[in-house]
Design an enzyme around this catalytic site. Structure first.
Site, PDB file in Angstrom:
ATOM      1  CE  LYS A 158      44.618  12.773   9.599  1.00 24.79           C
ATOM      2  NZ  LYS A 158      43.096  11.513   9.403  1.00 24.79           N
TER       3      LYS A 158
ATOM      4  CD  GLU B  92      43.201  15.834  -5.903  1.00 18.85           C
ATOM      5  OE1 GLU B  92      42.215  16.194  -5.923  1.00 18.85           O
ATOM      6  OE2 GLU B  92      42.770  14.569  -5.385  1.00 18.85           O
TER       7      GLU B  92
ATOM      8  CB  CYS C 229      37.814  16.176  -5.725  1.00 21.66           C
ATOM      9  SG  CYS C 229      38.816  14.894  -6.423  1.00 21.66           S
TER      10      CYS C 229
ATOM     11  CD  GLU D  79      33.847  19.054  -3.121  1.00 22.92           C
ATOM     12  OE1 GLU D  79      34.945  19.493  -2.132  1.00 22.92           O
ATOM     13  OE2 GLU D  79      34.733  18.448  -3.553  1.00 22.92           O
TER      14      GLU D  79
HETATM   15  P1  NAP Z   1      38.830  16.611   5.342  1.00 21.83           P
HETATM   16  O1  NAP Z   1      38.090  17.427   6.959  1.00 21.83           O
HETATM   17  O2  NAP Z   1      38.913  17.557   4.414  1.00 21.83           O
HETATM   18  O3  NAP Z   1      39.639  15.438   5.740  1.00 21.83           O
HETATM   19  C1  NAP Z   1      40.384  15.200   4.846  1.00 21.83           C
HETATM   20  C2  NAP Z   1      41.520  14.414   5.730  1.00 21.83           C
HETATM   21  O4  NAP Z   1      42.270  15.490   6.611  1.00 21.83           O
HETATM   22  C3  NAP Z   1      41.214  13.675   6.578  1.00 21.83           C
HETATM   23  O5  NAP Z   1      42.602  12.894   7.214  1.00 21.83           O
HETATM   24  C4  NAP Z   1      40.957  14.432   7.884  1.00 21.83           C
HETATM   25  O6  NAP Z   1      41.280  13.812   8.896  1.00 21.83           O
HETATM   26  C5  NAP Z   1      42.434  15.222   7.965  1.00 21.83           C
HETATM   27  N1  NAP Z   1      42.402  16.997   8.217  1.00 21.83           N
HETATM   28  C6  NAP Z   1      41.236  17.147   8.892  1.00 21.83           C
HETATM   29  N2  NAP Z   1      41.379  18.736   9.532  1.00 21.83           N
HETATM   30  C7  NAP Z   1      43.093  18.528   9.368  1.00 21.83           C
HETATM   31  C8  NAP Z   1      43.491  19.974  10.202  1.00 21.83           C
HETATM   32  N3  NAP Z   1      43.059  20.876  10.920  1.00 21.83           N
HETATM   33  N4  NAP Z   1      45.088  19.579   9.983  1.00 21.83           N
HETATM   34  C9  NAP Z   1      45.400  18.164   9.259  1.00 21.83           C
HETATM   35  N5  NAP Z   1      44.713  17.756   8.914  1.00 21.83           N
HETATM   36  C10 NAP Z   1      43.360  17.313   8.911  1.00 21.83           C
HETATM   37  O7  NAP Z   1      37.314  16.162   4.502  1.00 21.83           O
HETATM   38  P2  NAP Z   1      36.904  15.114   5.773  1.00 21.83           P
HETATM   39  O8  NAP Z   1      35.939  16.555   6.578  1.00 21.83           O
HETATM   40  O9  NAP Z   1      36.338  14.649   5.628  1.00 21.83           O
HETATM   41  O10 NAP Z   1      34.491  16.022   4.494  1.00 21.83           O
HETATM   42  C11 NAP Z   1      34.823  17.257   4.560  1.00 21.83           C
HETATM   43  C12 NAP Z   1      34.418  18.268   2.613  1.00 21.83           C
HETATM   44  O11 NAP Z   1      35.584  17.702   2.147  1.00 21.83           O
HETATM   45  C13 NAP Z   1      33.939  16.880   2.080  1.00 21.83           C
HETATM   46  O12 NAP Z   1      32.177  16.672   2.124  1.00 21.83           O
HETATM   47  C14 NAP Z   1      33.844  17.295   0.764  1.00 21.83           C
HETATM   48  O13 NAP Z   1      33.231  18.362   0.520  1.00 21.83           O
HETATM   49  C15 NAP Z   1      35.348  17.022   1.050  1.00 21.83           C
HETATM   50  N6  NAP Z   1      36.757  15.937   0.503  1.00 21.83           N
HETATM   51  C16 NAP Z   1      37.063  16.557  -0.805  1.00 21.83           C
HETATM   52  C17 NAP Z   1      38.073  15.201  -1.248  1.00 21.83           C
HETATM   53  C18 NAP Z   1      38.611  15.005  -2.435  1.00 21.83           C
HETATM   54  O14 NAP Z   1      38.943  14.066  -2.765  1.00 21.83           O
HETATM   55  N7  NAP Z   1      38.724  16.416  -2.841  1.00 21.83           N
HETATM   56  C19 NAP Z   1      38.140  14.168   0.033  1.00 21.83           C
HETATM   57  C20 NAP Z   1      37.242  14.113   1.376  1.00 21.83           C
HETATM   58  C21 NAP Z   1      36.232  15.500   1.562  1.00 21.83           C
HETATM   59  P3  NAP Z   1      39.530  13.379   9.545  1.00 21.83           P
HETATM   60  O15 NAP Z   1      40.030  12.196   9.294  1.00 21.83           O
HETATM   61  O16 NAP Z   1      40.342  13.430  11.047  1.00 21.83           O
HETATM   62  O17 NAP Z   1      38.899  14.313   9.345  1.00 21.83           O
END
Ligand code: NAP
Ligand code: MG
Length: 499
Positions: free
Chosen positions: A195, A270, A304, A401
Site C-alpha cells: 500500500k 520502521e 526518520c 518528531e
Molecule cells: P503515517 O500515518 O504513519 O503513515 C504511514 C503509512 O501508514 C501510510 O501509508 C498511511 O496511509 C498508513 N496508515 C495510516 N494509518 C494507518 C492505519 N490505521 N492502519 C494501517 N496503515 C495506516 O504517517 P503520516 O500521517 O504520513 O505522517 C505523520 C507523521 O509520521 C510524520 O509527521 C512523521 O513524524 C511520521 N513519519 C515517519 C516516517 C518514517 O520514515 N519513520 C515516515 C513518514 C511519516 P496514509 O497514506 O493514508 O496516511
C-alpha cells in the site's frame, strides 16, 4: 474528482504518466477500485491537483491478498529457482535505471523534493537495492548443526519465505521505501501487497508497470493506492497475510501491531526518530557545520533519521550555531522541479500545518529562531529552514518528531562521555545519531554508548543497500536492508533425521 493540471517543466514521459488514467495492480492486471472511487494527488509546490488515483477499500485489499496468496501457494513463483528470481529483480533494476529521469521528475512533482536529489539519491539507491537483493536470492542458506548425538542424528536448518507480506509505506521517499520493502520480500520468495502513501502514489504506480514489464508472475506483487484507515488497516488485519512490514509514524506503528494480533502475523516496523548530532570541540568544524546542517535539512527534514537535536560543545557553540544558521539562511527554497532549488515544499498541507505548528509552539514556550521560523512564500507548503535555540529538554519541539526542517540546537559542557550519551539518549526513539570529532577514541566510545540502530561518525545520512537500518526503542522492530533484513522475511525450519 478534481481536474488535474500539469506542470510544463515535466518531460514528455513524466507528463504522459501523470495524466494517464491511474489503476492499481492486482493479480497482474491494472484495475480500478471496486467502488470506482478515486482521490486526488497534489503538487505540494502549488497545492494544485495533478492526478486522481483509485481509492482501495477492504474489498480491494481482500482481492489483492487473495492474488498474493494464490501466487505464493501455487503457480510459477514457488517453482522458480532462486537464480530466476534474481534475474527478475535485476531486470527490474535495469528498467528502473533506464527510466531514471522520468522517475526523478515524478518523485519531485509528487513529493516536492528537488529533482536533482531524486536523480542523485532516490532513484539510484532504489536501483542499487534491487541489484543488491538480486544477488542475495542465491545465497540464502541454512546450516548443518552438530547436535549432542552427532553420530545418531543429522540436523540442518532451512530458510523459507515467510509467505504473503503486507507492506505499508510513507511519503518521504516513496520509490525508495517501495524498493526497501519489495527487494527483500522478492529475494526471499515472498509475495506482496504493497500500500502506497496517499500523498505520493505516482512512482509506486509506475514501478508497478515495470514489475509487469520485467515479467514477475501475476499476483507476486500487488500495488494499492488508498488511505491508511480504509486500505492500510484491513491489510494489517487480514488473516491470510503472514507478515506486515510498516514504515511511518510510531503512533500508527502501534495500531499496526494491534491489527496484526488477530492471526499473530509477523511484524516489522520502521518508525520515527529524534536523532542527535553531537559536535565535539575537536571536530573538523567546517565539515561538522555543513554535515549537521544537511543532517536536518536534507529532504526538507522529512527523514526518520533527521539530525533534529543538535548538541554542540560550549567551546564551539557560537561558531557551529552561526555556521548552521548561515547555511539555513542561504538554502534556496522553491519548487522541486526548478533546477536551482535546494529545498522543496513539505509534502502536504497537513504536514505543513504540523511543522509550522511545532515551530510556533517552540517559540511560544520560549525558544528563539536563530534562522527561519516562518513559512516561505505565500502558496504551496514551503517552510523556511529553521534553527531553534534556547530550548529546554521538556519542550515539545525537543521531545517529539517534527518531520520538517527544524533543528533544536543545545549546548553541552561535559567532558564525561556517559553524561553526554545520557542527554543524547534522553528520547523514546533510537533510530540514528551522528558524532563529530577528530578523536577516534571519543568517536567509538560514543558509538558504543548511544542507543540507536545507526551511528554515523563525521557523516550523517549515509545509506547503502548492504548496511542494516532500523531502530532501537520506539523507533521500531527489525531491520531494513543488508543481510539482516532477510531474517525478517524468512522462517527457519530445523530438520532432524535419525541415522
Ligand atoms: P503515517 O500515518 O504513519 O503513515 C504511514 C503509512 O501508514 C501510510 O501509508 C498511511 O496511509 C498508513 N496508515 C495510516 N494509518 C494507518 C492505519 N490505521 N492502519 C494501517 N496503515 C495506516 O504517517 P503520516 O500521517 O504520513 O505522517 C505523520 C507523521 O509520521 C510524520 O509527521 C512523521 O513524524 C511520521 N513519519 C515517519 C516516517 C518514517 O520514515 N519513520 C515516515 C513518514 C511519516 P496514509 O497514506 O493514508 O496516511
Ligand atoms: Mg497519515
Amino acid at each position: 474528482m478534481a481536474t488535474a493540471s500539469i506542470d510544463t517543466r515535466l518531460n514528455e514521459k513524466a507528463a504522459d504518466f501523470v495524466t494517464h488514467k491511474h489503476r492499481m495492480l492486482i493479480g497482474g492486471k491494472f484495475v480500478n477500485a471496486a467502488s470506482g472511487k478515486t482521490f486526488s494527488v497534489y503538487d505540494p509546490a502549488t497545492g494544485e491537483v495533478i492526478a486522481n488515483v483509485p481509492e482501495a477499500e477492504a474489498v480491494d485489499v481482500n482481492a489483492a491478498v487473495h492474488a498474493a496468496r494464490k501466487a505464493f501457494d501455487e503457480g510459477a513463483w514457488p517453482r522458480m529457482t532462486a537464480s530466476q528470481r534474481g534475474r527478475l529483480l535485476w531486470k527490474l533494476a535495469d528498467l528502473l535505471e533506464a527510466n531514471l529521469e522520468e522517475f526523478a521528475q515524478l518523485e519531485s512533482i509528487d513529493n516536492g523534493k528537488p529533482v536533482a536529489v531524486a536523480r542523485a539519491a532516490d532513484v539510484p539507491l532504489a536501483v542499487d537495492l534491487f541489484r543488491y537483493m538480486a544477488g542475495w536470492t542465491t545465497k540464502i542458506t541454512g546450516s548443518t548443526i552438530p547436535i549432542s548425538m552427532p553420530t545418531e542424528y543429522l540436523s540442518y536448518t532451512l530458510r523459507e519465505p515467510v509467505g504473503v507480506v503486507g507492506q505499508i509505506i510513507p511519503w518521504n521517499f516513496p520509490l525508495l521505501m517501495a524498493a526497501w520493502k519489495l527487494g527483500p520480500a522478492l529475494a526471499t520468495g515472498c509475495t506482496v501487497v504493497l500500500k502506497l502513501a496517499e500523498q505520493t502514489p505516482l512512482t509506486g504506480l509506475r514501478l508497478a508497470e515495470l514489475i509487469n514489464e520485467a515479467g514477475f508472475p501475476e499476483g507476486v506483487v500487488n500495488v494499492l493506492t488508498g488511505f491508511g484507515e480504509g486500505a492500510g488497516a484491513p491489510l494489517a488485519a487480514h488473516d491470510l497475510v503472514d507478515k506486515v512490514a510498516f514504515t511511518g509514524s510510531t503512533e500508527v506503528g502501534k495500531l499496526i501491531l494491534k491489527a496484526a494480533a488477530g492471526n499473530l502475523k509477523k511484524v516489522t516496523l520502521e518508525l520515527g526518530g529524534k536523532s542527535p548530532s553531537i559536535v565535539f570541540p575537536d571536530a573538523d568544524l567546517k565539515r561538522a557545520i555543513s554535515g549537521t546542517a544537511s543532517a536536518i535539512f536534507f529532504n526538507q527534514g522529512q527523514c526518520c533519521c533527521a539530525g533534529s537535536r543538535l548538541f554542540i560543545h560550549e567551546k564551539v557553540f557560537d561558531e557551529v550555531l552561526g555556521g548552521v544558521s548561515a547555511i539555513a539562511g542561504k538554502i534556496r527554497v522553491g519548487s522541486g522541479l526548478d533546477p536551482q532549488t535546494q529545498m522543496g515544499p513539505l509534502v502536504s498541507d497537513e504536514q505543513f500545518r504540523r511543522v509550522t505548528g511545532y515551530i510556533e509552539s517552540g517559540l511560544k514556550e520560549g525558544a528563539k529562531a536563530a534562522a527561519g521560523g516562518k513559512r516561505a512564500g505565500d502558496r504551496g507548503y514551503f517552510v523556511q529552514p529553521t534553527v531553534l535555540v534556547g530550548t529546554t529538554p521538556e519542550m515539545q519541539v525537543v521531545r517529539e518528531e517534527i518531520f520538517g526542517p527544524v533543528v533544536c540546537a543545545q549546548r553541552f559542557s561535559d567532558e564525561d562521555l556517559d553524561k553526554i550519551a545520557r542527554q543524547a539518549n534522553d528520547t523514546i526513539y533510537g533510530l540514528a545519531a551522528s558524532v563529530w570529532t577528530s578523536n577516534l577514541s571519543v568517536a567509538h566510545k560514543m558509538a558504543w554508548r548511544i542507543k540507536s540502530g545507526t551511528v554515523w561518525i563525521n557523516c550523517h545520512n549515509v545509506f547503502d543497500a548492504a548496511l542494516p537500518f532500523g531502530g532501537f526503542k520506539q523507533s521500531g522492530w527489525g531491520r531494513e536492508m543488508g543481510a539482516e533484513v532477510l531474517n525478517n522475511y524468512t522462517e527457519v525450519k530445523a530438520v532432524t533425521t535419525a541415522l
